[in-house]
Design a protein around this motif. Structure first.
Motif, PDB file in Angstrom:
ATOM      1  N   GLU A 203      68.874  91.052  34.333  1.00 17.18           N
ATOM      2  CA  GLU A 203      67.615  90.450  33.877  1.00 17.18           C
ATOM      3  C   GLU A 203      67.229  89.274  34.763  1.00 17.18           C
ATOM      4  N   LEU A 204      68.199  88.366  35.022  1.00 16.69           N
ATOM      5  CA  LEU A 204      67.887  87.192  35.838  1.00 16.69           C
ATOM      6  C   LEU A 204      67.345  87.628  37.200  1.00 16.69           C
ATOM      7  N   ALA A 205      68.011  88.609  37.798  1.00 16.49           N
ATOM      8  CA  ALA A 205      67.580  89.065  39.126  1.00 16.49           C
ATOM      9  C   ALA A 205      66.189  89.674  39.054  1.00 16.49           C
ATOM     10  N   SER A 206      65.956  90.512  38.069  1.00 19.86           N
ATOM     11  CA  SER A 206      64.654  91.179  38.030  1.00 19.86           C
ATOM     12  C   SER A 206      63.554  90.206  37.615  1.00 19.86           C
ATOM     13  N   LEU A 207      63.926  89.085  37.020  1.00 18.99           N
ATOM     14  CA  LEU A 207      62.918  88.096  36.619  1.00 18.99           C
ATOM     15  C   LEU A 207      62.749  87.013  37.685  1.00 18.99           C
ATOM     16  N   LEU A 212      70.862  87.625  43.817  1.00 25.73           N
ATOM     17  CA  LEU A 212      71.282  89.017  44.035  1.00 25.73           C
ATOM     18  C   LEU A 212      70.059  89.917  43.917  1.00 25.73           C
ATOM     19  N   GLN A 213      69.986  90.931  44.753  1.00 24.26           N
ATOM     20  CA  GLN A 213      68.888  91.886  44.587  1.00 24.26           C
ATOM     21  C   GLN A 213      69.134  92.699  43.312  1.00 24.26           C
ATOM     22  N   THR A 214      68.092  92.905  42.531  1.00 24.29           N
ATOM     23  CA  THR A 214      68.228  93.597  41.243  1.00 24.29           C
ATOM     24  C   THR A 214      69.002  94.902  41.360  1.00 24.29           C
ATOM     25  N   ARG A 215      68.640  95.667  42.363  1.00 22.60           N
ATOM     26  CA  ARG A 215      69.240  96.984  42.537  1.00 22.60           C
ATOM     27  C   ARG A 215      70.764  96.902  42.741  1.00 22.60           C
ATOM     28  N   SER A 216      71.204  95.808  43.374  1.00 24.61           N
ATOM     29  CA  SER A 216      72.643  95.666  43.619  1.00 24.61           C
ATOM     30  C   SER A 216      73.377  95.502  42.282  1.00 24.61           C
ATOM     31  N   VAL A 217      72.755  94.811  41.347  1.00 21.16           N
ATOM     32  CA  VAL A 217      73.391  94.593  40.051  1.00 21.16           C
ATOM     33  C   VAL A 217      73.414  95.906  39.263  1.00 21.16           C
ATOM     34  N   SER A 357      61.319  82.676  32.452  1.00 20.11           N
ATOM     35  CA  SER A 357      62.005  83.501  31.449  1.00 20.11           C
ATOM     36  C   SER A 357      63.335  82.889  31.043  1.00 20.11           C
ATOM     37  N   VAL A 358      63.683  83.057  29.786  1.00 17.24           N
ATOM     38  CA  VAL A 358      65.043  82.732  29.349  1.00 17.24           C
ATOM     39  C   VAL A 358      65.766  84.046  29.064  1.00 17.24           C
ATOM     40  N   VAL A 359      67.049  84.078  29.438  1.00 17.85           N
ATOM     41  CA  VAL A 359      67.832  85.310  29.357  1.00 17.85           C
ATOM     42  C   VAL A 359      69.151  85.032  28.648  1.00 17.85           C
TER      43      VAL A 359
END
Ligand code: ADP
Ligand code: ASP
Ligand code: MG
Length: 419
Positions: A203-207, A212-217, A357-359
């Protein structure tokens, strides 16, 4: 031989001294008995420079040539790191994407992995090579053309190699010493996390958290890769940095574990659209066809609900999308209007916005996060333009000039500086 993947980002290979520093970190692991796959980014600033060349040459560029140009940055660092390791007496060689081969789809600029056959690199390890230095961010399409994975893609290359080679761990060396509760460059109170759950990191990456790139996570989560973020500038050991792991491995349980933000958003409003069945589909269908990634959506309530008695009801629709897709979104809407698919009086674009955003996975079982978020923003007199929520995050769109203030306020409100 046990195997490690070590990835070095742009600032970690920014010049020859830093390349030497990275090579020393690799040497340490080789001395410990590991075979190492090193994934490198381009020197910092280099990819931007190459993108600038492409855009300066061709406005509606051929994406295949864009990839041919921008992938070059990683080729340089792969060769230089291999050379530095050789100078240190370590048997190493560089690998460009096509040489491995890193097979990807043909979606130039945002290609996805198809397969990473191990044979070639394994054969070199068997010959006595200790290190394979692989150019991150790139691959080769079924047509044999060079592809790239999207900005920040070397992280994803690293995780994909860790999965393909069953690495003991995937270490992402970067310019911060781990994942923080928010970007330490925005809040001095940001606190380093020892561990973070895959889902929260995703979530943090995609937000917007670029660490980190989202896809890597996503890949790490799917293939159960032990993923770690740590500093390339400090002395590190097995316990350094932040481990991205399953939620069961984490003792600390806060309701909110991080604040993310993105300046790369835009808000588009269509005023006076019809309020009738099929309108949302008539708007978002063409946007999807145009490749616009719509994120948040708000439809106002009409003065009178649509029903048989009020066939002429009207309302407004607002949505957000990445700022670099605004022109495409606008054109898709204008074309849909011209084609008679939708009606609207006015289309207003606001690019002076930011998403904050908060996650936290704790939100699943705790009420009141939204209320606390909104009250702390209101205490700072920050107006919320759009809200969206999911199981483990709440996002708001606000004026960009309040972004830092909002991040600080939320970080304080959820006491993220305290362990
Ligand atoms: P690299 O070039 O090594 O890939 P990036 O610039 O892509 O490095 O990612 C590291 C940066 O991510 C940090 O310098 C930091 O400013 C930013 N960042 C954003 N959010 C966070 C966070 N929650 N924790 C740590 N770093 C973050
Ligand atoms: N060099 C590429 C970029 O700047 C890929 C990466 O560094 O991860 O986006
Ligand atoms: Mg990065």
């Amino acid at each position: 031989m046990p195997l490690l993947v070590m990835k070095f980002g742009g600032t970690s290979v920014a010049d020859l001294a830093r390349i030497e520093n990275a090579a020393k970190k690799v040497q340490k692991e080789v001395d410990r008995g590991y075979d190492v796959i090193v994934i490198v980014s381009a020197m910092s600033g280099e990819t931007n420079r190459l993108v600038g060349y492409v855009e300066g040459t061709s406005k509606l560029y051929d994406a295949r040539e864009y990839d041919a140009v921008v992938a070059a940055g990683e080729n340089v660092t792969a060769g230089l790191v291999a050379l530095r390791l050789q100078e240190m007496g370590i048997p190493a060689r560089s690998w460009q994407g096509w040489q491995v081969p890193i097979n990807t789809t043909a979606q130039h600029g945002s290609a996805r992995f198809v397969s990473i056959p191990r044979d070639n690199i394994d054969a070199k390890f068997a010959e006595g090579f200790k290190v394979a230095v692989v150019a991150g961010f790139q691959g080769v399409s079924p047509e044999g053309r060079v592809t790239t994975l999207g900005r920040g893609g070397s992280d994803t290359t690293a995780v994909a190699f860790a999965a393909a080679f069953a690495a003991e761990r995937c270490d992402i060396y970067t310019d911060v010493d781990g994942v923080y509760t928010t970007d330490p460059r925005v809040s001095s109170k940001a606190r380093k996390l020892d561990k973070i759950a895959f889902e929260e990191m995703l979530e943090l990456a995609s937000l917007g958290a670029k660490v980190l790139q989202t896809r890597s996570v996503e890949l790490a989560m799917r293939y159960k890769v032990r993923l770690r973020v740590l500093s390339s500038f400090e002395d590190t050991d097995e316990n350094s940095g932040t481990l991205v792991c399953d939620e069961e491995e984490i003792m600390e349980s806060k309701v909110v574990s991080g604040v993310a933000f993105s300046r790369e958003e835009a808000k588009i409003t269509l005023f006076t659209i019809e309020d009738r069945p099929g309108v949302a589909s008539a708007i978002f269908g063409p946007l999807a066809d145009a490749g616009v990634n719509v994120d948040m959506i708000v439809q106002n309530i009409s003065e009178k609900d649509y029903d048989d008695a009020h066939p002429g009801a009207v309302t407004d629709m607002t949505f957000s999308c990445p700022i670099n897709q605004v022109e495409r979104a606008k054109k898709a809407m204008e074309d849909a209007k011209t084609a008679g698919l939708i009606k609207y009086d006015e289309l207003i674009i606001d690019t002076d916005v930011a998403k904050v955003s908060v996650v936290g996975i704790g939100m699943r079982s705790h009420a009141g996060v939204a209320a606390k978020m909104f009250s702390s923003l209101s205490a700072e007199n920050i107006n919320i333009k759009v809200i969206s929520t999911s199981e483990i995050k709440i996002s708001v769109l606000i004026d960009r000039k309040y972004m830092e203030l909002a991040v600080q306020a939320l970080h304080d409100a959820f006491e993220l500086d305290k362990a």
